[in-house]
Design a protein around this motif. Structure first.
Motif, PDB file in Angstrom:
ATOM      1  N   THR A 137      -4.541 -16.517  76.925  1.00 48.03           N
ATOM      2  CA  THR A 137      -5.341 -15.380  76.629  1.00 48.03           C
ATOM      3  C   THR A 137      -6.137 -15.006  78.211  1.00 48.03           C
ATOM      4  N   SER A 138      -5.983 -16.708  78.951  1.00 49.50           N
ATOM      5  CA  SER A 138      -7.352 -16.183  79.900  1.00 49.50           C
ATOM      6  C   SER A 138      -6.601 -15.602  81.055  1.00 49.50           C
ATOM      7  N   LEU A 139      -5.194 -15.331  80.943  1.00 50.37           N
ATOM      8  CA  LEU A 139      -4.641 -15.069  82.269  1.00 50.37           C
ATOM      9  C   LEU A 139      -4.196 -13.324  82.020  1.00 50.37           C
ATOM     10  N   ARG A 140      -4.020 -13.023  80.778  1.00 47.56           N
ATOM     11  CA  ARG A 140      -4.071 -11.968  80.590  1.00 47.56           C
ATOM     12  C   ARG A 140      -5.700 -10.808  80.415  1.00 47.56           C
ATOM     13  N   THR A 141      -6.867 -11.708  80.429  1.00 46.35           N
ATOM     14  CA  THR A 141      -8.050 -11.330  79.992  1.00 46.35           C
ATOM     15  C   THR A 141      -8.679 -11.949  81.795  1.00 46.35           C
ATOM     16  N   PHE A 142      -8.028 -12.464  82.714  1.00 48.51           N
ATOM     17  CA  PHE A 142      -8.369 -13.089  83.751  1.00 48.51           C
ATOM     18  C   PHE A 142      -9.347 -11.860  84.598  1.00 48.51           C
ATOM     19  N   ASP A 143     -10.225 -12.012  85.135  1.00 48.58           N
ATOM     20  CA  ASP A 143     -10.984 -11.345  86.204  1.00 48.58           C
ATOM     21  C   ASP A 143     -11.427 -11.697  88.049  1.00 48.58           C
ATOM     22  N   PRO A 144      -9.868 -10.391  88.340  1.00 51.46           N
ATOM     23  CA  PRO A 144     -10.338 -11.147  89.377  1.00 51.46           C
ATOM     24  C   PRO A 144     -11.808 -11.205  90.310  1.00 51.46           C
ATOM     25  N   SER A 145     -13.182 -10.767  89.754  1.00 54.42           N
ATOM     26  CA  SER A 145     -13.873 -10.346  90.944  1.00 54.42           C
ATOM     27  C   SER A 145     -14.670 -12.031  90.434  1.00 54.42           C
ATOM     28  N   THR A 146     -13.743 -12.583  89.624  1.00 57.25           N
ATOM     29  CA  THR A 146     -14.013 -13.931  89.992  1.00 57.25           C
ATOM     30  C   THR A 146     -13.706 -14.671  91.053  1.00 57.25           C
ATOM     31  N   LEU A 147     -12.944 -14.148  91.559  1.00 55.78           N
ATOM     32  CA  LEU A 147     -12.076 -14.530  92.982  1.00 55.78           C
ATOM     33  C   LEU A 147     -13.245 -14.518  94.034  1.00 55.78           C
ATOM     34  N   PRO A 148     -13.260 -15.356  95.366  1.00 56.79           N
ATOM     35  CA  PRO A 148     -13.148 -15.309  96.769  1.00 56.79           C
ATOM     36  C   PRO A 148     -12.933 -13.289  97.230  1.00 56.79           C
ATOM     37  N   ALA A 149     -14.369 -12.735  97.841  1.00 52.78           N
ATOM     38  CA  ALA A 149     -13.923 -11.507  97.918  1.00 52.78           C
ATOM     39  C   ALA A 149     -12.801 -11.038  99.121  1.00 52.78           C
ATOM     40  N   SER A 150     -12.443 -12.719 100.052  1.00 56.27           N
ATOM     41  CA  SER A 150     -11.474 -12.514 100.524  1.00 56.27           C
ATOM     42  C   SER A 150     -10.115 -12.512 100.152  1.00 56.27           C
ATOM     43  N   VAL A 151      -9.895 -12.687  99.238  1.00 54.53           N
ATOM     44  CA  VAL A 151      -8.235 -12.819  98.393  1.00 54.53           C
ATOM     45  C   VAL A 151      -8.071 -11.492  97.052  1.00 54.53           C
ATOM     46  N   ARG A 152      -9.648 -10.999  97.325  1.00 59.24           N
ATOM     47  CA  ARG A 152      -9.793 -10.348  95.815  1.00 59.24           C
ATOM     48  C   ARG A 152      -8.343  -9.246  95.534  1.00 59.24           C
ATOM     49  N   ASP A 153      -8.250  -8.467  96.339  1.00 64.56           N
ATOM     50  CA  ASP A 153      -7.361  -7.353  96.285  1.00 64.56           C
ATOM     51  C   ASP A 153      -5.588  -7.913  96.348  1.00 64.56           C
ATOM     52  N   SER A 154      -6.163  -9.216  96.660  1.00 67.76           N
ATOM     53  CA  SER A 154      -4.318  -9.141  96.545  1.00 67.76           C
ATOM     54  C   SER A 154      -4.291 -10.343  95.769  1.00 67.76           C
ATOM     55  N   TYR A 155      -4.894 -10.091  94.100  1.00 68.13           N
ATOM     56  CA  TYR A 155      -4.121  -9.921  92.709  1.00 68.13           C
ATOM     57  C   TYR A 155      -2.965  -9.804  92.554  1.00 68.13           C
ATOM     58  N   HIS A 156      -2.417  -9.990  91.744  1.00 67.41           N
ATOM     59  CA  HIS A 156      -1.580  -8.957  91.627  1.00 67.41           C
ATOM     60  C   HIS A 156      -1.730  -9.627  89.325  1.00 67.41           C
ATOM     61  N   GLY A 157      -2.526  -8.314  89.172  1.00 74.23           N
ATOM     62  CA  GLY A 157      -2.354  -8.640  87.763  1.00 74.23           C
ATOM     63  C   GLY A 157      -1.573  -7.604  86.651  1.00 74.23           C
ATOM     64  N   ASP A 158      -0.573  -6.556  87.683  1.00 72.31           N
ATOM     65  CA  ASP A 158      -0.145  -5.634  86.632  1.00 72.31           C
ATOM     66  C   ASP A 158       0.768  -6.084  85.060  1.00 72.31           C
ATOM     67  N   ALA A 159       0.756  -5.849  84.684  1.00 77.54           N
ATOM     68  CA  ALA A 159       1.166  -6.419  83.514  1.00 77.54           C
ATOM     69  C   ALA A 159       2.230  -7.057  84.121  1.00 77.54           C
ATOM     70  N   ALA A 160       3.754  -6.196  84.498  1.00 77.17           N
ATOM     71  CA  ALA A 160       5.433  -7.525  85.211  1.00 77.17           C
ATOM     72  C   ALA A 160       4.984  -8.217  85.239  1.00 77.17           C
ATOM     73  N   THR A 161       4.139  -8.550  86.556  1.00 72.86           N
ATOM     74  CA  THR A 161       3.650 -10.040  86.637  1.00 72.86           C
ATOM     75  C   THR A 161       3.052 -10.953  85.682  1.00 72.86           C
ATOM     76  N   ILE A 162       2.269  -9.970  85.080  1.00 65.89           N
ATOM     77  CA  ILE A 162       1.661 -11.235  84.216  1.00 65.89           C
ATOM     78  C   ILE A 162       3.008 -11.680  82.845  1.00 65.89           C
ATOM     79  N   ASN A 163       3.702 -10.702  82.793  1.00 63.34           N
ATOM     80  CA  ASN A 163       4.661 -10.908  80.897  1.00 63.34           C
ATOM     81  C   ASN A 163       5.218 -12.079  81.984  1.00 63.34           C
ATOM     82  N   ALA A 164       5.654 -11.437  83.949  1.00 63.00           N
ATOM     83  CA  ALA A 164       6.646 -12.594  84.019  1.00 63.00           C
ATOM     84  C   ALA A 164       6.262 -13.997  84.419  1.00 63.00           C
ATOM     85  N   VAL A 165       5.375 -14.486  84.166  1.00 61.41           N
ATOM     86  CA  VAL A 165       4.942 -15.634  84.555  1.00 61.41           C
ATOM     87  C   VAL A 165       4.822 -16.335  83.087  1.00 61.41           C
TER      88      VAL A 165
END
Length: 448
Positions: free
Chosen positions: A368-396
């Motif tokens: 649940t944590s991975l599927r609902t991860f909130d990228p706004s909790t990341l530092p602004a400098s790396v926020r845009d590099s979050y890979h939150g697409d369904a394919a990546t989450i399912n692969a992990v």
């Protein structure tokens, strides 16, 4: 159990005596101390012995090298930039910023045209306590030949810390720089001109820099009086850095260490409750066990993917699964030892969780944590590099460690107790390490 021991243990439940027998007494509820000490035995958590005494001249040389930017191609970054005493031998960033960056600690920023180092800079605290693996993917190991970058052959050595110190100076993003770079004085970066297959030539180039500095000649002669200058190699300098780490960065005087030494009053009640959970219902000890509470295993912990990625999987980072012959470890990373973990945020291989509370909540229900991860909790400098697409989450999640597939169902109060236990692993002398920073280094380059 003899009647006298049984009597003592019953008195221990009442707080009137100490009990060294680890087995519970039928029909008598165990005290927190009895439960915790039984679990410590079960998971082989024993006191950590003292570090080997190091030669003072080697330590002095290693300290200078640790803080001197002369080791980097552009003379703009030292080992201590990413392993900063002010940040408890990490850097406080999610992903490290290598050569070309500016600033220090969490305020450090990328230089123009540069990219983040793909992984978090792990703390060097307690790095000399006999870990069988080094680096997040464990590519340096005591078990058989190490598989570092494919074109690097490390000199034969039994000291993993020295081997560790030899690799960052080869890495273009971390310390060496890119072809065409100039150093801070506007001079060509001669170390960057070597091909990536030229590890020996790069190490020799760093040595040429060092022996051209009178202050280093003095330190090197003191540390290696029996070796002629022509016989010295960069692996010797790396051994000096390892000697400094061993002498200065071991911090094992925490309340938990005092508890291991049989002081029942060393831990507050909340930490004891958290310890019982840690080694029991919370299942933390299935990975974090032994004297170091980790460091001996790998796990896919369902951590969000951020950053530029590594190797063939980029922009994803498959961790140990990226190494040849270890593809079975998809998205698995070294289980870190937990000594002084309170001080070394952010957490995981990419710094994706900022607090211990967030880490424990992640483990409470990883899927649940991975599927609902909130990228706004990341530092602004790396926020845009979050890979939150369904394919990546399912692969992990497809290779999520089996020990983490079932939610724990911890309450908020239990989570707070586990965090209290984790904070009991902090050595008070590790809170302020700025005294390790030398006033100057032999090259004359700025230390900060």
């Amino acid at each position: 159990m003899t009647r006298s021991v049984r009597t003592l243990c019953i008195l221990a439940v009442l707080g009137l005596a100490a009990c060294d027998d680890p087995s519970p007494i039928e029909g008598v509820p165990e005290s927190l101390d009895a439960q915790l000490r039984r679990q410590l035995t079960q998971w082989n958590v024993v006191p950590i012995g003292p570090s080997p005494v190091q030669d003072r001249a080697m330590v002095a040389l290693g300290q200078a090298l640790m803080f001197d930017k002369i080791l980097s191609g552009n003379r703009d970054i030292s080992c201590a930039t990413c392993h900063d005493p002010a940040q408890h031998l990490g850097d406080g960033l999610a992903l490290a910023v290598g050569t070309g960056g500016s600033g220090a600690g969490p305020a450090r920023t990328l230089g123009a045209g540069r990219a983040f180092v793909p992984r978090n800079a792990p703390t060097l605290l307690n790095s000399s306590i006999g870990m069988p693996y080094i680096f997040w993917d464990g590519r340096l190991t005591r078990f058989g030949p190490p598989p570092p970058p494919p074109d690097v052959v490390l000199p034969a050595t039994t000291n993993l810390l020295a081997a560790q110190a030899m690799l960052p100076v080869l890495n273009r993003r971390e310390m060496r720089g890119q072809k065409g770079d100039v150093d801070v004085f506007g001079n060509p970066n001669e170390l960057a001109q070597f091909d990536d297959t030229g590890a020996t030539a790069i190490w020799q180039g760093v040595m040429q820099r060092l022996v051209a500095v009178p202050g280093y000649v003095t330190l090197i002669r003191a540390a290696f009086p029996s070796i002629p200058a022509s016989g010295l190699r960069f692996q010797d300098m790396a051994s000096a850095i390892a000697a400094f780490q061993t002498a200065a960065l071991m911090k094992t005087g925490s309340p938990f260490d005092r508890y291991l030494a049989r002081d029942n009053n060393a831990l507050p009640v909340a930490a004891k409750r958290g310890g019982v959970l840690f080694f029991g219902a919370a299942r933390c000890s299935q990975c974090h066990n032994g004297p170091f509470l980790g460091g001996q295993d790998f796990a896919n912990s369902g951590v969000p993917q951020i950053g530029p990625g590594v190797g063939q999987a980029a922009p994803l980072d498959k961790g140990r699964g990226e190494l040849l012959d270890f593809q079975v470890y998809q998205f698995a990373f070294r289980v870190p030892p937990l000594r002084n973990v309170e001080l070394t945020a952010p957490y995981f291989h990419n710094g994706s969780f900022a607090t211990l509370e967030a880490v424990v909540k992640h483990y409470n229900d990883v899927t649940t944590s991975l599927r609902t991860f909130d990228p706004s909790t990341l530092p602004a400098s790396v926020r845009d590099s979050y890979h939150g697409d369904a394919a990546t989450i399912n692969a992990v999640l497809a290779s999520l460690d089996g020990r983490l597939q079932t939610p724990l169902h911890l309450t908020d109060a239990q989570i707070a107790d586990v965090v209290a236990f984790l904070k009991s692993l902090t050595d008070p002398t590790a809170r302020d390490l700025t005294g390790l920073v030398p006033a100057s280094v032999p090259s004359g380059l700025p230390v900060r």
